[in-house]
Design an enzyme around this catalytic site. Structure first.
Site, mmCIF file in Angstrom:
data_model
loop_
_atom_site.group_PDB
_atom_site.id
_atom_site.type_symbol
_atom_site.label_atom_id
_atom_site.label_comp_id
_atom_site.label_asym_id
_atom_site.label_seq_id
_atom_site.Cartn_x
_atom_site.Cartn_y
_atom_site.Cartn_z
ATOM 1 N N ASP A 42 0.789 -1.240 0.000
ATOM 2 C CA ASP A 42 0.000 0.000 0.000
ATOM 3 C C ASP A 42 0.819 1.287 0.000
ATOM 4 O O ASP A 42 1.780 1.428 0.766
ATOM 5 C CB ASP A 42 -0.890 0.062 1.249
ATOM 6 C CG ASP A 42 -1.789 -1.135 1.402
ATOM 7 O OD1 ASP A 42 -1.756 -2.028 0.543
ATOM 8 O OD2 ASP A 42 -2.520 -1.175 2.408
ATOM 9 N N GLN A 58 4.115 0.669 2.292
ATOM 10 C CA GLN A 58 4.325 -0.530 3.084
ATOM 11 C C GLN A 58 5.507 -1.301 2.504
ATOM 12 O O GLN A 58 5.526 -1.635 1.306
ATOM 13 C CB GLN A 58 3.071 -1.395 3.067
ATOM 14 C CG GLN A 58 1.884 -0.797 3.815
ATOM 15 C CD GLN A 58 2.086 -0.863 5.316
ATOM 16 O OE1 GLN A 58 1.795 -1.869 5.955
ATOM 17 N NE2 GLN A 58 2.581 0.225 5.902
ATOM 18 N N TRP A 66 5.691 -10.537 1.576
ATOM 19 C CA TRP A 66 5.148 -9.740 2.675
ATOM 20 C C TRP A 66 5.728 -10.220 4.005
ATOM 21 O O TRP A 66 5.907 -11.420 4.236
ATOM 22 C CB TRP A 66 3.626 -9.864 2.699
ATOM 23 C CG TRP A 66 2.971 -8.921 3.673
ATOM 24 C CD1 TRP A 66 2.542 -7.656 3.433
ATOM 25 C CD2 TRP A 66 2.663 -9.193 5.050
ATOM 26 N NE1 TRP A 66 1.995 -7.106 4.569
ATOM 27 C CE2 TRP A 66 2.067 -8.027 5.584
ATOM 28 C CE3 TRP A 66 2.858 -10.286 5.889
ATOM 29 C CZ2 TRP A 66 1.640 -7.936 6.896
ATOM 30 C CZ3 TRP A 66 2.439 -10.199 7.213
ATOM 31 C CH2 TRP A 66 1.839 -9.035 7.703
ATOM 32 N N ASP A 170 -5.364 1.960 9.261
ATOM 33 C CA ASP A 170 -5.250 2.768 8.038
ATOM 34 C C ASP A 170 -5.792 4.189 8.191
ATOM 35 O O ASP A 170 -6.650 4.629 7.415
ATOM 36 C CB ASP A 170 -5.952 2.087 6.854
ATOM 37 C CG ASP A 170 -5.557 0.632 6.678
ATOM 38 O OD1 ASP A 170 -4.476 0.256 7.160
ATOM 39 O OD2 ASP A 170 -6.323 -0.127 6.050
ATOM 40 N N GLU A 221 -10.824 -1.392 3.831
ATOM 41 C CA GLU A 221 -9.494 -0.910 4.181
ATOM 42 C C GLU A 221 -9.220 0.448 3.545
ATOM 43 O O GLU A 221 -9.921 0.900 2.649
ATOM 44 C CB GLU A 221 -8.422 -1.902 3.713
ATOM 45 C CG GLU A 221 -8.473 -3.252 4.387
ATOM 46 C CD GLU A 221 -7.296 -4.132 4.006
ATOM 47 O OE1 GLU A 221 -6.577 -4.579 4.918
ATOM 48 O OE2 GLU A 221 -7.099 -4.375 2.798
ATOM 49 N N TRP A 303 -4.135 -9.147 -3.661
ATOM 50 C CA TRP A 303 -3.740 -10.069 -2.595
ATOM 51 C C TRP A 303 -3.934 -11.529 -2.976
ATOM 52 O O TRP A 303 -3.404 -12.431 -2.302
ATOM 53 C CB TRP A 303 -4.505 -9.752 -1.316
ATOM 54 C CG TRP A 303 -3.925 -8.595 -0.571
ATOM 55 C CD1 TRP A 303 -4.520 -7.389 -0.312
ATOM 56 C CD2 TRP A 303 -2.614 -8.508 0.009
ATOM 57 N NE1 TRP A 303 -3.671 -6.564 0.389
ATOM 58 C CE2 TRP A 303 -2.497 -7.224 0.605
ATOM 59 C CE3 TRP A 303 -1.532 -9.376 0.088
ATOM 60 C CZ2 TRP A 303 -1.339 -6.803 1.260
ATOM 61 C CZ3 TRP A 303 -0.380 -8.966 0.740
ATOM 62 C CH2 TRP A 303 -0.299 -7.694 1.320
#
Length: 487
Positions: A42, A58, A66, A170, A221, A303
């Protein structure tokens, strides 16, 4: 001795050339932002200050998959060329550093200093309870007095404790003139929570929005609330990312239009509006401190397969930076998104050889080009095919009978790394006219299509063995321009 030196020189040169060949990054885009190495997702903390556009993101600095999140950092003067900076925020005792935003505290409301940059982010603390992962997400702040070069975390963190939510993250913060306070939009699982503060340190709950509105196939989100003008009318926009539950599977971003009175957001209707119908535009939010403009960038992945895409040194790119505007279609307002003008300076009109009326040559353009087509006739089917001699093909089409646009990547090169990847990406036709313009931005492994100035947009990634060599149209090519990317 000379012969020995010559041998060593040739041997060293061989090793260097061999290493270069092994490390060649065939999938790295030319004009989209990517990390120098390792994992990115992100976009975070986008803010303009003292001549620089800041992009935080991120970042996992120790792997191309990740992992424990940090805030990576880059700056730009034009939103096209980026300079990589040192990592801005590292994990601490409160947890890893999840998504958030940044503002310029022009009036020193927080007491850190006039014009301080202040980052607001989620501290994500994870523990194991009875063998199961448990998250505690709270909101924290950090400040910079040197335009983002160095950061100091506030000693009183967290500034907003968790009220008992498993997803509480967030924070996107704006200044609301009418109520003279900062407004924080925050995901609360299946809804958005709004908080207010005078000093960025003490926050009061204002309201919630979301239940019964829009799409709810997954967690909400990365919210973003901001005001726009449409022909003298004040319109508030609430952007909300969703994972999973997108129109083509996995991650996607929806938006709502309505009113905001400083406490409550009221949507005009319950319709689901998609910012981008593609599978690869997620978590997009806008820059702070850019006046009346609304500039958005998103994470160009999904994702469903982000950890599996066939890049090694780095993973993920950002979308083009896009200007947002409002447009009315048959009495309803919609949000357009279209690449900023700064990209145009990097594209040079090409004069590709025409093999026949329906085919144009793009050989040698390294999959980095732009195509603009005027007045596409919507009374019949239309199809663009990007192809090469290896029979790798990517298509964009309009299907008249079903009234949709689509990008099909099922015949591109590398598709077997995830079952969700090789599929047709479909977008509903929102155009109320008999013809429309189409703009296609291609960059190595991504396609971004904008129909009617971005009323309908489709973003998708793909991974070919070879670059495209030609573009073929189902109709005679006219009113079409091809621009080669140059730097």
């Amino acid at each position: 001795m000379l012969r020995k030196r010559a041998f060593l020189f040739v041997f060293t040169l061989f090793l260097m050339m061999n290493a270069f060949g092994q490390n060649e990054e065939k999938f790295r885009p030319l004009y989209h932002f990517t990390p120098q190495e390792n994992w990115m997702n992100d976009p975070n903390g986008m803010v303009y200050h003292q001549g620089l556009y800041h992009l935080f993101y991120q970042y996992h600095p120790y792997s191309s998959k990740w992992g424990p999140m940090h805030w990576g950092h880059a700056v730009s003067k034009d939103l096209v060329d980026w300079e990589h900076r040192e990592i801005a925020l590292y994990p601490d005792s409160l947890g890893t550093i999840f998504s958030g935003s940044a503002i310029v505290d022009k009036d020193n409301t927080a007491g850190f200093g006039k014009d301080a940059l202040i980052a607001l982010y989620t501290s994500n603390h994870e523990t194991r309870v009875d063998g199961r992962r448990k998250r505690l997400q709270t909101q924290s702040i950090a400040y910079s007095l040197d335009n983002g070069v160095s950061w100091t975390k506030y000693g009183g963190n967290p500034v907003l404790p968790n009220p008992g939510k498993s997803a509480f993250r967030d924070p996107k913060v704006i200044w609301h003139n009418e109520s003279a306070k900062w407004i924080m939009s925050l995901t609360a699982g299946d809804s958005i929570a709004f908080y207010g503060s005078k000093n960025l340190k003490e926050w009061d709950k204002l309201s919630d929005f979301g239940r019964g509105y829009g799409a709810h196939g997954g967690v909400w989100e990365c919210p973003d609330l901001f005001k726009m003008d449409y022909k003298g009318k004040e319109v508030w926009v609430l952007i909300v990312s969703l994972n999973p539950g997108g129109p083509n599977g996995g991650s996607a971003t929806q938006y709502f239009l309505g009113d905001f009175d400083g406490k409550v957001f009221t949507s005009y209707d319950k319709e689901t509006r998609w910012l981008d119908w593609g599978t690869d535009n997620y978590a997009g939010v806008t820059w702070s401190n850019v006046g009346d403009r609304h500039l958005l960038i998103g994470w160009m992945s999904n994702w469903q397969y982000a950890n599996a895409v066939p890049t090694e040194k780095w993973r993920s790119a950002m979308t083009t930076v896009r200007d947002l505007s409002l447009v009315e279609v048959e009495g309803k307002l919609y949000l357009r998104n279209f690449p900023i003008d700064s990209y145009n300076a990097r594209f040079k009109t090409a004069a590709p050889a025409v093999a026949k009326d329906s085919r144009l040559n793009v050989l040698g353009m390294k999959n980095a080009f732009k195509i603009s087509i005027k007045d596409v006739d919507l009374s019949r089917d239309f199809k663009l095919t990007f192809g090469n001699k290896k029979n790798e093909a990517l298509t964009f089409q309009y299907h008249k009978n079903h009234n949709y646009f689509a990008v099909n990547r099922s015949e591109t090169g590398l598709i077997a790394f995830n079952n969700n990847f090789p599929k047709k990406i479909i977008a509903d036709n929102l155009i109320a006219k008999s013809a429309c313009d189409v703009d296609v931005y291609m960059d190595k492994t991504s396609i971004e299509v904008f129909v009617d100035g971005g009323l309908v947009s489709i973003t998708g990634i793909f991974f070919n063995e070879d670059d495209f060599e030609f573009v073929e149209s189902s109709l005679e090519i006219k009113n079409i321009e091809i621009f080669r990317y140059t730097k």
